[in-house]
Design a protein around this motif. Sequence first.
Motif, PDB file in Angstrom:
ATOM      1  N   ALA A 140      -9.060  -7.753  34.891  1.00 54.37           N
ATOM      2  CA  ALA A 140      -7.678  -8.146  34.591  1.00 54.37           C
ATOM      3  C   ALA A 140      -7.610  -9.011  33.335  1.00 54.37           C
ATOM      4  CB  ALA A 140      -7.090  -8.908  35.784  1.00 54.37           C
ATOM      5  N   ARG A 141      -8.551  -9.945  33.198  1.00 54.09           N
ATOM      6  CA  ARG A 141      -8.550 -10.823  32.018  1.00 54.09           C
ATOM      7  C   ARG A 141      -8.835 -10.045  30.746  1.00 54.09           C
ATOM      8  NH1 ARG A 141     -12.093 -15.086  35.354  1.00 54.09           N
ATOM      9  NH2 ARG A 141     -10.396 -16.199  36.416  1.00 54.09           N
ATOM     10  N   LEU A 142      -9.775  -9.107  30.814  1.00 52.68           N
ATOM     11  CA  LEU A 142     -10.131  -8.334  29.629  1.00 52.68           C
ATOM     12  C   LEU A 142      -8.989  -7.425  29.196  1.00 52.68           C
ATOM     13  CD1 LEU A 142     -13.821  -7.387  30.509  1.00 52.68           C
ATOM     14  CD2 LEU A 142     -13.045  -9.064  28.825  1.00 52.68           C
ATOM     15  N   VAL A 143      -8.297  -6.869  30.153  1.00 49.88           N
ATOM     16  CA  VAL A 143      -7.171  -5.987  29.840  1.00 49.88           C
ATOM     17  C   VAL A 143      -5.990  -6.802  29.319  1.00 49.88           C
ATOM     18  CG1 VAL A 143      -5.458  -4.415  30.826  1.00 49.88           C
ATOM     19  CG2 VAL A 143      -7.876  -4.178  31.444  1.00 49.88           C
ATOM     20  N   ASP A 144      -5.684  -7.920  30.001  1.00 53.20           N
ATOM     21  CA  ASP A 144      -4.497  -8.699  29.655  1.00 53.20           C
ATOM     22  C   ASP A 144      -4.677  -9.542  28.394  1.00 53.20           C
ATOM     23  OD1 ASP A 144      -3.321  -7.658  31.903  1.00 53.20           O
ATOM     24  OD2 ASP A 144      -3.671  -9.421  33.153  1.00 53.20           O
ATOM     25  N   SER A 145      -5.838 -10.205  28.266  1.00 54.66           N
ATOM     26  CA  SER A 145      -5.996 -11.148  27.155  1.00 54.66           C
ATOM     27  C   SER A 145      -6.707 -10.559  25.944  1.00 54.66           C
ATOM     28  CB  SER A 145      -6.754 -12.395  27.631  1.00 54.66           C
ATOM     29  OG  SER A 145      -8.088 -12.066  27.981  1.00 54.66           O
ATOM     30  N   ARG A 146      -7.527  -9.534  26.142  1.00 57.02           N
ATOM     31  CA  ARG A 146      -8.256  -8.963  25.006  1.00 57.02           C
ATOM     32  C   ARG A 146      -7.786  -7.569  24.619  1.00 57.02           C
ATOM     33  NH1 ARG A 146     -14.560 -10.983  25.376  1.00 57.02           N
ATOM     34  NH2 ARG A 146     -14.176 -12.926  26.528  1.00 57.02           N
ATOM     35  N   GLY A 147      -6.893  -7.030  25.413  1.00 58.11           N
ATOM     36  CA  GLY A 147      -6.316  -5.739  25.057  1.00 58.11           C
ATOM     37  C   GLY A 147      -7.230  -4.549  25.242  1.00 58.11           C
ATOM     38  N   LEU A 148      -8.288  -4.715  26.055  1.00 54.98           N
ATOM     39  CA  LEU A 148      -9.188  -3.597  26.301  1.00 54.98           C
ATOM     40  C   LEU A 148      -8.570  -2.651  27.322  1.00 54.98           C
ATOM     41  CD1 LEU A 148     -12.663  -5.380  26.642  1.00 54.98           C
ATOM     42  CD2 LEU A 148     -11.636  -4.391  24.594  1.00 54.98           C
ATOM     43  N   SER A 149      -8.944  -1.387  27.240  1.00 55.87           N
ATOM     44  CA  SER A 149      -8.562  -0.466  28.301  1.00 55.87           C
ATOM     45  C   SER A 149      -9.400  -0.786  29.530  1.00 55.87           C
ATOM     46  CB  SER A 149      -8.814   0.979  27.871  1.00 55.87           C
ATOM     47  OG  SER A 149     -10.211   1.218  27.746  1.00 55.87           O
ATOM     48  N   GLU A 150      -8.934  -0.354  30.678  1.00 54.23           N
ATOM     49  CA  GLU A 150      -9.684  -0.642  31.904  1.00 54.23           C
ATOM     50  C   GLU A 150     -11.062   0.001  31.874  1.00 54.23           C
ATOM     51  OE1 GLU A 150      -9.059  -0.041  36.700  1.00 54.23           O
ATOM     52  OE2 GLU A 150      -7.334  -0.611  35.454  1.00 54.23           O
ATOM     53  N   SER A 151     -11.150   1.216  31.337  1.00 53.67           N
ATOM     54  CA  SER A 151     -12.451   1.892  31.283  1.00 53.67           C
ATOM     55  C   SER A 151     -13.403   1.176  30.328  1.00 53.67           C
ATOM     56  CB  SER A 151     -12.272   3.348  30.860  1.00 53.67           C
ATOM     57  OG  SER A 151     -11.719   3.435  29.562  1.00 53.67           O
ATOM     58  N   ASP A 152     -12.881   0.680  29.213  1.00 52.72           N
ATOM     59  CA  ASP A 152     -13.714  -0.064  28.261  1.00 52.72           C
ATOM     60  C   ASP A 152     -14.190  -1.368  28.883  1.00 52.72           C
ATOM     61  OD1 ASP A 152     -15.048  -0.691  25.947  1.00 52.72           O
ATOM     62  OD2 ASP A 152     -13.263  -1.313  24.833  1.00 52.72           O
ATOM     63  N   ALA A 153     -13.294  -2.022  29.621  1.00 55.08           N
ATOM     64  CA  ALA A 153     -13.668  -3.279  30.287  1.00 55.08           C
ATOM     65  C   ALA A 153     -14.795  -3.040  31.290  1.00 55.08           C
ATOM     66  CB  ALA A 153     -12.447  -3.874  30.983  1.00 55.08           C
ATOM     67  N   TRP A 154     -14.664  -1.977  32.089  1.00 50.41           N
ATOM     68  CA  TRP A 154     -15.723  -1.645  33.046  1.00 50.41           C
ATOM     69  C   TRP A 154     -17.034  -1.340  32.327  1.00 50.41           C
ATOM     70  CZ3 TRP A 154     -16.261  -2.596  37.918  1.00 50.41           C
ATOM     71  CH2 TRP A 154     -15.153  -2.687  38.760  1.00 50.41           C
ATOM     72  N   ASN A 155     -16.927  -0.633  31.224  1.00 49.87           N
ATOM     73  CA  ASN A 155     -18.102  -0.268  30.453  1.00 49.87           C
ATOM     74  C   ASN A 155     -18.871  -1.510  30.002  1.00 49.87           C
ATOM     75  OD1 ASN A 155     -19.493   2.009  29.714  1.00 49.87           O
ATOM     76  ND2 ASN A 155     -18.574   2.154  27.679  1.00 49.87           N
TER      77      ASN A 155
END
Length: 208
Positions: A140-155
Motif C-alpha cells: 500500500a505504501r509503495l503504491v500510494d507514496s511512490r507511485g509503483l504499480s502493485e505488480s512492481d511493488a511485489w516484484n
Amino acid sequence: MPFVVGLTGGIGSGKSTVASCFQEHGAVVVDADEIARTLTSRGSPVLSVLQQNFGEDILDSEGNLNRSLLAERAFDTEVNTAKLNEIMHPKIRERAEQLIAKVSADRIVVYDMPLLVETNSQDLCDFVVVVDTDVEKQIARLVDSRGLSESDAWNRINRQASRATRINVADLVIPNDGTRADLINRCGSAWTRIIEQAAQGHPRSLST
C-alpha cells in the motif's frame, strides 16, 4: 571505532523515518542510498559499468542516471538484481567503512542499509535494528507514496530478504503497524536501548 547500529527493513517499511528519528537523537547516519547516488553521479566510472550491463539508455540526454529505468530493469529478474548488487554493493560497503572510520569513538553511527542482510553487511555492526511491517502495508505504501504499480511493488519486495530472514539477525525489532506517531514513539524507546547497549561496548565485534 564508534558504536555502529545497522538499520534495515524491507522497502516501504518506514526505515527512513526511523533513521531520521535516530539522527534527531544524535546519531551520525551513514546512508547507503545516499552513497549509491554519489557513486552513480554524472561522469562516474560506475555509470559506464551500469550501462554495459543494463543498456546505454539508462542515462538521460545530460548523462544523468535514470534511476527508475535502472530499477525497472534490475528488479525484472533475479539475475539482474544479483548483477546490480554485484556492481554496487562492494563499492557501497567500501565507502561506508571509510565514512564510519572518520566518526569519533564516542559517537553512535547508524548505518542505514536497505540490503544489510542480503549483502551480509551486519558484520560491520555492533547492533542490528530491523523495522518490520506486514507485506500488505508495504504494498500500500509503495503504491500510494511512490507511485509503483502493485505488480512492481511485489516484484521489488520479492527481490529482498524475507521478513523472517531479517528478524533472525536483529538485535531489536521495531514494529511499524500503526501510525507515524506510534513509530516515532517506538524509535525513542529503541534509542534508549541503543544507548544502553553502546555503554556496554561492542558485542558483535567482540564475538566475531
